[in-house]
Design an enzyme around this catalytic site. Structure first.
Site, mmCIF file in Angstrom:
data_model
loop_
_atom_site.group_PDB
_atom_site.id
_atom_site.type_symbol
_atom_site.label_atom_id
_atom_site.label_comp_id
_atom_site.label_asym_id
_atom_site.label_seq_id
_atom_site.Cartn_x
_atom_site.Cartn_y
_atom_site.Cartn_z
ATOM 1 N N LYS A 167 6.490 -4.379 -2.215
ATOM 2 C CA LYS A 167 7.820 -4.403 -1.938
ATOM 3 C C LYS A 167 8.200 -4.375 0.007
ATOM 4 C CE LYS A 167 12.399 -3.684 -3.230
ATOM 5 N NZ LYS A 167 13.345 -4.481 -3.987
ATOM 6 N N HIS A 183 17.738 -37.157 0.542
ATOM 7 C CA HIS A 183 16.739 -37.141 1.843
ATOM 8 C C HIS A 183 15.490 -36.987 1.308
ATOM 9 C CE1 HIS A 183 20.040 -38.214 4.059
ATOM 10 N NE2 HIS A 183 21.208 -37.524 4.168
ATOM 11 N N GLU A 234 9.197 -15.482 -7.527
ATOM 12 C CA GLU A 234 7.779 -14.260 -7.325
ATOM 13 C C GLU A 234 7.603 -14.003 -8.768
ATOM 14 O OE1 GLU A 234 10.262 -12.098 -3.775
ATOM 15 O OE2 GLU A 234 11.676 -12.506 -5.710
ATOM 16 N N ASN A 243 -3.497 2.018 5.212
ATOM 17 C CA ASN A 243 -2.029 0.548 4.731
ATOM 18 C C ASN A 243 -2.069 0.270 6.456
ATOM 19 O OD1 ASN A 243 -0.572 -0.202 4.157
ATOM 20 N ND2 ASN A 243 1.904 0.961 4.532
ATOM 21 N N GLY A 244 -2.270 -0.802 6.237
ATOM 22 C CA GLY A 244 -1.845 -1.924 7.332
ATOM 23 C C GLY A 244 -3.483 -2.621 7.237
ATOM 24 N N CYS A 296 0.753 -1.405 -0.204
ATOM 25 C CA CYS A 296 -0.195 0.003 -0.111
ATOM 26 C C CYS A 296 1.008 1.241 0.283
ATOM 27 C CB CYS A 296 -1.031 0.232 1.622
ATOM 28 S SG CYS A 296 -2.097 -1.370 1.474
ATOM 29 N N LYS A 328 12.944 -15.908 -6.256
ATOM 30 C CA LYS A 328 13.280 -14.804 -7.413
ATOM 31 C C LYS A 328 12.639 -15.906 -8.461
ATOM 32 C CE LYS A 328 15.224 -11.201 -5.824
ATOM 33 N NZ LYS A 328 15.141 -12.202 -4.336
ATOM 34 N N GLU A 353 18.009 -18.464 -3.396
ATOM 35 C CA GLU A 353 18.196 -17.230 -3.691
ATOM 36 C C GLU A 353 16.920 -17.652 -4.731
ATOM 37 O OE1 GLU A 353 17.443 -13.610 -4.355
ATOM 38 O OE2 GLU A 353 16.680 -14.691 -3.278
ATOM 39 N N TRP A 406 -3.265 -2.934 -1.331
ATOM 40 C CA TRP A 406 -2.765 -3.743 -1.487
ATOM 41 C C TRP A 406 -3.500 -4.657 -0.856
ATOM 42 C CZ3 TRP A 406 -0.832 -8.067 1.523
ATOM 43 C CH2 TRP A 406 -0.523 -9.257 0.580
ATOM 44 N N ARG A 423 6.009 -0.574 -4.645
ATOM 45 C CA ARG A 423 5.643 -0.949 -3.060
ATOM 46 C C ARG A 423 4.590 -2.635 -3.554
ATOM 47 N NH1 ARG A 423 6.540 2.258 1.081
ATOM 48 N NH2 ARG A 423 4.464 1.371 2.553
#
Length: 607
Positions: free
Chosen positions: A602, A502, A486, A98-99, A2, A483, A479, A74, A27
């Site tokens: 973000k 395993h 995402e 926001n929140g 947001c 990526k 990582e 968001w 964001r």
């Protein structure tokens, strides 16, 4: 997550609010809206989807007025529709938020019992209706805000405008950052200084529990007990030109190509090239005496912390724990007297990491934070801060900020090793020299990524992908998987190469690419052996290695990408770049939204 902007100005508000919202797109968001005061009354325009949709609405239905608020949402409560888009409000008040308001259901039921009707499923509408209820009872805007803040629980940043008050804007924060900007005959509020940078460089950061009343020339700050307080006005280094894409197709592509300069700029803060020695600033704890270090972070920052754990244990011989921030406070670990913590965050506003910071400090741990944003909440609340020099990172998927974090953590490991007397001067000089060579190697790697693009064409058709690494390259494997997930929405997992037998080996078949981080060095033979086991079961082996490792891997790997050969100590920094590039190319080939992947934000500023 947001974005909030607001202004009390002299010129038309809507175009400038829209431009500020564009600077907050990084964001993450799924709808947007603007409200202004027009002849003392509130009007608003909202749209589902990208800001281009809101711009079209404003073109068809211009929005006059010089005081207004804007928002990129968001979705948390309620689907990402125009109906649920902010601003929310009534005929008396309009709110952006926001929140999360944790007790909104209880407040909503209370208001509905008094005959108040609701139009959306959002928690934010509860704030607007509560304010309206108080205003209808005769409260002033300040009185209504004060009373409302004492009723709502959760994490929030709020900005509000009121019918009949054309030169007034009130904002409040609890757990969600807000900055106040000072102009010439104008005042501004925004989720961060980046949103306000085209408007002003004079910024005051609101503290936890603060609320502020803005008119066109002043800001009156109050704390959570409604006591007037002063907040320092500082000059931000950000400028209105800080976030252009230049000639690149995407912000992420631009930021990937900034790895060399960001690594160089960050290392210059902590390494003295002439003496080949790390020169750390004053730290909030003595690394020679600290009994244990606790790392905590989220997302890619957590993976950077995992690499830091390997480095500090191996080079400085300090025991290290590492926890995802959202788990740390619920695991409630015992912490040693005199212990220290290192927290890692790009934004310095990550809600879970902030909660971990506060827990650790409350338990007597000295907290050092590695952040990219000076004067962020983590910077202000930590006992000490080491800044990365990555500049604004607009792409939601972290790239240059990640390698900058690694550069700082590598410098810390060397400094700690020297302080504890377990790292010889000769070995420190060798490792420091290797660290200083990384920016040049990164530039070489970025000059020609044809091999990575060819690999991406193979990966883009896959449904599942495995990334493998050993030692400090295991977090880089994670990582790479993160990526890819995402950006391309392909399922991917990162594993320690020795763990494959395993369980994960059951997934191996000709449709599953196995991507290995396998440079030459002490762990090469073990990793290569794991890859041969996968190849024997029909796995499609693809590897990132160096000149020394390439011949052995080419005997059974489908694709081998050669990266510059470096000391194993710095291999995680260099190998982070090709796995990020791979994810970028796959996403472009698949046509996904590279800079703003679906469902992601973000800065995750709510738990």
């Amino acid at each position: 997550m947001c974005g909030i902007v607001g202004l009390v100005g002299r010129e038309a508000a809507a175009p400038r609010l829209l431009e500020a919202l564009r600077r907050l797109e990084y964001r993450g968001y799924d709808s947007a809206g603007i409200a202004t005061l027009v002849n003392g009354h509130i009007e608003r325009r909202r749209a589902e989807g990208k800001l281009a949709n809101l711009a079209q609405v404003l073109e068809r239905q211009p929005l006059p007025g010089t005081t207004g608020i804007g928002h990129t949402r968001w979705a948390t409560h309620g689907a990402p529709t125009e109906r649920n888009a902010h601003p929310h409000g009534t005929g008396r008040v309009s709110v952006v938020h926001n929140g999360i308001i944790e007790n909104y259901a209880e407040l909503r039921a209370e208001l509905e019992a008094d005959g108040v009707e609701f139009e959306t499923e959002t928690d934010t509408e509860t704030v607007a209706k509560l304010l309206d209820h108080l205003l209808a009872g005769g409260a002033t805007p300040e009185e209504a805000v004060s009373a409302t803040l004492k009723r709502i629980h959760g994490a929030f940043g709020l900005a509000m405008i009121f019918t009949g008050y054309p030169r007034k804007l009130i904002a409040a924060r609890q757990g969600s950052p807000l900055a106040v900007g000072f102009g010439e005959g104008e005042m501004y509020v925004g989720s961060d200084a980046l949103a306000l940078s085209p408007l002003t460089r004079r910024i005051a950061y609101m503290e936890e529990g603060d609320w502020v009343v803005l008119d066109d020339s002043s800001a009156r700050f109050f704390d959570a007990q409604d006591r007037p307080v002063e907040r320092a006005v500082k000059l931000t280094a950000l400028t209105g030109a800080a976030v252009g894409k230049g000639n690149y197709r995407h912000f992420m592509e631009k930021e990937l190509h900034e790895h060399p300069v960001v690594l160089g700029d960050t290392l210059r803060q902590y390494v003295e090239p002439a003496t080949r020695a790390v020169a750390l600033p004053a730290l909030p704890f003595d690394p020679a005496a600290v009994p244990r270090i606790t790392f905590s972070a989220c997302g890619s920052a957590y993976l950077a912390a995992q690499v830091g754990r390997y480095w500090i244990e191996q080079v400085a011989r300090i025991p290290v724990d590492s926890d995802i921030a959202s788990e740390l406070r619920y695991r409630d670990p015992p912490l040693p007297e005199g212990g220290a913590a290192i927290l890692v965050s790009q934004s310095g506003e990550t809600a879970d990491t902030l909660a971990a910071l506060r827990l650790l400090r409350a338990r007597g741990q000295r907290v050092l934070s590695v952040v990219n944003v000076s004067e962020s909440t983590m910077d202000r609340e930590s006992d000490g801060t080491l800044l990365t020099v990555a500049g604004p990172e607009i792409g939601v998927a972290s790239t240059k900020a990640f390698t900058a974090q690694l550069a700082v953590l590598a410098s810390l490991a060397l400094g700690f090793g020297r302080a504890r007397g377990v790292l010889s001067a000769e070995r420190e000089a060798q490792l420091t020299a290797a660290l200083l060579e990384v920016p040049g190697h990164a530039a070489t790697l970025l000059e020609d990524d044809a091999g990575i693009l060819a690999m991406a064409r193979e990966v883009a058709t896959a449904r599942d992908v495995l990334f493998l690494g050993r030692g400090s390259l295991f977090p880089i494997a994670m990582e790479g998987a993160l990526k890819l997930k995402e950006l391309s929405y392909i399922h991917a997992e990162g594993y320690a190469a020795g763990e494959m037998k395993h369980g994960p080996i059951a997934l191996i078949d000709p449709a599953v690419p196995v991507i290995a981080l396998c440079p030459s060095g002490p762990l090469f033979e073990k990793t290569a052996s794991n890859l041969q086991e996968a190849a024997a079961r029909g796995g499609r082996i693809m590897a990132f290695t160096d000149v020394a490792g390439a011949p052995a891997l080419r005997r059974f790997a489908e694709r081998v990408v050669v990266v510059p050969q470096v000391d194993p100590f710095v291999a995680p920094i260099l190998h982070a770049i090709p796995v990020q590039l791979l994810a970028y190319h796959v996403a472009v080939l698949k046509g996904t939204d590279v800079d703003q992947p679906r469902n992601l934000a973000k800065a995750v500023t709510v738990e």
